[in-house]
Design an enzyme around this catalytic site. Structure first.
Site, short mmCIF file in Angstrom:
data_model
loop_
_atom_site.label_atom_id
_atom_site.label_comp_id
_atom_site.label_asym_id
_atom_site.label_seq_id
_atom_site.Cartn_x
_atom_site.Cartn_y
_atom_site.Cartn_z
N ARG A 103 0.81 -1.22 0.00
CA ARG A 103 0.00 0.00 0.00
C ARG A 103 0.85 1.27 0.00
O ARG A 103 0.29 2.38 0.01
CB ARG A 103 -0.96 -0.01 1.20
CG ARG A 103 -0.27 -0.01 2.53
CD ARG A 103 -1.11 -0.55 3.68
NE ARG A 103 -2.43 0.02 3.81
CZ ARG A 103 -3.30 -0.36 4.78
NH1 ARG A 103 -2.96 -1.30 5.64
NH2 ARG A 103 -4.48 0.20 4.85
N ASP A 256 -13.55 -5.08 13.69
CA ASP A 256 -14.42 -4.20 12.89
C ASP A 256 -15.89 -4.63 13.04
O ASP A 256 -16.79 -3.78 13.10
CB ASP A 256 -14.01 -4.24 11.43
CG ASP A 256 -12.57 -3.79 11.22
OD1 ASP A 256 -12.10 -2.93 11.98
OD2 ASP A 256 -11.92 -4.33 10.30
#
Length: 314
Positions: A103, A256
């Site tokens: 990334r 999450d």
């Protein structure tokens, strides 16, 4: 009004079926802490908006297509002339999985305050951010700070999940970036080992850390304790809930899922005990399923974990 705005990086996840050096197959999916939370909330019937950047490539198209299919609002999602980030999950031994990020210089790492300001032209009820986004570089950190400032000025609640990733930044760097935000955070989510990254350096015990965070203005300190459940501290005291026992298939995305359940019940106006109940329930769905978010429940499925093991629903 949009219920929740999540800001961060959504990536393509590649999951190997065996160690990478030996070849095998890769299964493609979508990953990203804030995107996972948005999907979880959308499945539970809330309006969830994700803002971030993907590349103008097929991977970016796949990310956007998946989020739209899951009912996530992408009105303020943008594209950048940079590649969409990748994350690779590699099973190594038994229950040990290695994660590799690709990334650096990604589209998602170009998120900045201007993107946040555009997305907040329609203020949501809750803004959700994580330490993952803050770790991606100066601009994403500035975006998280802008979201914190905007939340304080608009009346939106700010939920911050510490979500520390050692591959992205050190504990020292995380603490230096996150501690100054605490005066604007309404709901802080952290595992018990992440709490020191948000609390003042002088606080030594969990009790001292929680007290210092509440004194700094945090309304609720939500501490995740893994298999031991979770606990919420606020001005009225503490509420604890055990984890829901389920067969563990994949722990990735459990945090999450927990946040999605907690915020869902908060948006429904439920008290802390009911928020914790829904949070540990959605977290259990995540660990009992493969993938970051694929096994998360719809609202009418929240009771499924109470069905006897081996049952068939006809």
């Amino acid at each position: 009004m949009i219920d929740v705005l999540g800001l961060g990086e959504a990536m393509v996840a590649l999951r190997a079926d065996q160690p990478l050096l030996t070849g095998g197959s890769l299964r493609m999916s979508v990953a990203g802490a804030e995107a996972n939370v948005c999907i979880g909330l959308a499945r539970l019937g809330h309006t969830a908006r994700w803002t971030g950047l993907t590349g103008k490539d097929a991977f970016g198209g796949y990310v956007r297509r998946t989020l739209r299919a899951e009912g996530v609002d992408l009105t303020y999602a943008e594209e950048a002339d940079a590649p969409t980030g990748l994350v690779v999950f590699e099973p190594r031994i038994a229950h040990l999985t290695r994660v590799a990020y690709y990334r650096t210089g990604s589209a998602g790492s170009r998120l900045g305050p201007d993107h946040v300001h555009r997305a907040l032209t329609e203020p949501p009820r809750v803004i959700h951010a994580t330490g993952v986004t803050a770790a991606l570089g100066p601009d994403p950190l500035a975006a998280v700070r802008a979201a914190a400032d905007a939340a304080a000025g608009s009346g939106a609640l700010l939920c911050l999940d510490v979500n520390h990733r050692e591959r992205l930044w050190s504990r020292e760097a995380a603490a230096a970036a996150l501690r100054p935000l605490m005066g604007r955070v309404d709901i802080l989510v952290a595992s018990d080992d992440e709490l020191p990254l948000a609390a003042p350096a002088g606080a030594r015990s969990e009790r001292e850390r929680v007290a210092a965070l509440l004194a700094a203005g945090v309304r609720e300190v939500v501490v995740k304790r893994g298999a031991d459940g979770a606990e919420v501290f606020d001005a009225s005291g503490a509420v604890r809930r055990a984890a829901v026992p389920v067969p563990v298939r994949d722990t990735v995305g459990a945090g999450d899922a927990f946040v999605a359940g907690y915020l869902s019940a908060l948006l429904d106006g439920e008290p802390v005990a009911a928020r914790l109940e829904r949070a540990v329930t959605t977290g259990a769905f995540a660990v009992a399923s493969a993938g970051d978010w694929e096994g998360l429940p719809d609202r009418d499925e929240l009771g499924l974990l109470g069905v006897a093991p081996g049952s068939t629903i006809r």
